[in-house]
Design a protein around this motif. Structure first.
Motif, PDB file in Angstrom:
ATOM      1  N   GLN A  21       0.854  -1.390   0.152  1.00 31.00           N
ATOM      2  CA  GLN A  21      -0.146   0.017   0.140  1.00 31.00           C
ATOM      3  C   GLN A  21       1.162   1.168  -0.025  1.00 31.00           C
ATOM      4  N   ILE A  22       0.585   2.056  -0.880  1.00 31.53           N
ATOM      5  CA  ILE A  22       1.107   3.458  -0.968  1.00 31.53           C
ATOM      6  C   ILE A  22       0.226   4.429  -0.368  1.00 31.53           C
ATOM      7  N   GLY A  23       0.524   5.320   0.362  1.00 31.77           N
ATOM      8  CA  GLY A  23      -0.060   6.403   1.074  1.00 31.77           C
ATOM      9  C   GLY A  23       0.382   7.687   0.989  1.00 31.77           C
ATOM     10  N   LYS A  24       0.411   8.311   1.912  1.00 31.33           N
ATOM     11  CA  LYS A  24       1.024   9.837   2.151  1.00 31.33           C
ATOM     12  C   LYS A  24       2.246   9.987   1.913  1.00 31.33           C
ATOM     13  N   GLU A  25       3.267   9.215   2.322  1.00 28.92           N
ATOM     14  CA  GLU A  25       4.691   9.232   2.230  1.00 28.92           C
ATOM     15  C   GLU A  25       5.097   8.986   0.673  1.00 28.92           C
ATOM     16  N   LEU A  51      -5.715   6.694  -2.637  1.00 34.50           N
ATOM     17  CA  LEU A  51      -5.726   7.964  -3.749  1.00 34.50           C
ATOM     18  C   LEU A  51      -6.029   9.299  -3.056  1.00 34.50           C
ATOM     19  N   GLU A  52      -6.785   9.198  -1.689  1.00 34.35           N
ATOM     20  CA  GLU A  52      -7.059  10.468  -0.914  1.00 34.35           C
ATOM     21  C   GLU A  52      -5.728  11.147  -0.499  1.00 34.35           C
ATOM     22  N   THR A  53      -4.960  10.076  -0.189  1.00 30.27           N
ATOM     23  CA  THR A  53      -3.571  10.716   0.644  1.00 30.27           C
ATOM     24  C   THR A  53      -2.366  10.652  -0.028  1.00 30.27           C
ATOM     25  N   SER A  54      -2.266   9.922  -1.182  1.00 28.76           N
ATOM     26  CA  SER A  54      -1.248   9.753  -2.148  1.00 28.76           C
ATOM     27  C   SER A  54      -0.720  11.226  -2.584  1.00 28.76           C
ATOM     28  N   PRO A  55       0.645  11.579  -2.577  1.00 30.17           N
ATOM     29  CA  PRO A  55       0.948  12.933  -3.236  1.00 30.17           C
ATOM     30  C   PRO A  55       0.912  12.851  -4.497  1.00 30.17           C
TER      31      PRO A  55
END
Length: 123
Positions: A21-25, A51-55
């Protein structure tokens, strides 16, 4: 990679669950190292992007992953990325496993045939 090969891999990936999982980082060195480790045990896997937190968008992330790990992007749909990289060591192990299974099946067939002949001629 041909479109037929890509279609075959997409079909195989349908049954897979996302491993990462890839998030805000976003993409970090740690994520790349973990992806490399996973490519040692698998050739094809899914990555889920929040999708909500990914840069960045999933397509941008997929390109970065492909550049960093030298893998092929098979598909990007919504927040899911499917990647593939050939692992010759894994393929060699699979070939050896199939060879052992084939040899075992051959030995079992010979044993069954021998047992039938014993029963047939012992009467």
């Amino acid at each position: 990679m041909t479109s037929k090969e890509r279609a075959k891999l997409r079909a195989e990936a349908n049954t897979l669950d996302p491993i990462f999982q890839i998030g805000k980082e976003g993409i970090t060195d740690t994520v790349i190292a973990q992806l490399e480790d996973t490519f040692n045990t698998r050739e094809l896997f899914k990555i889920k992007v929040h999708l909500e937190t990914s840069p960045e968008t999933p397509k941008e992330l997929a390109v970065k992953i492909a550049e960093a790990t030298k893998c092929e992007i098979i598909q990007v749909i919504g927040g899911t990325i499917v990647v593939f990289r050939i692992n010759l060591l894994l393929r060699q192990k699979e070939a050896e496993k199939k060879k052992r299974q084939k040899e075992k099946a051959r030995r079992e067939a010979i044993e069954r045939r021998t047992e039938r002949n014993r029963q047939k001629y012992s009467r």
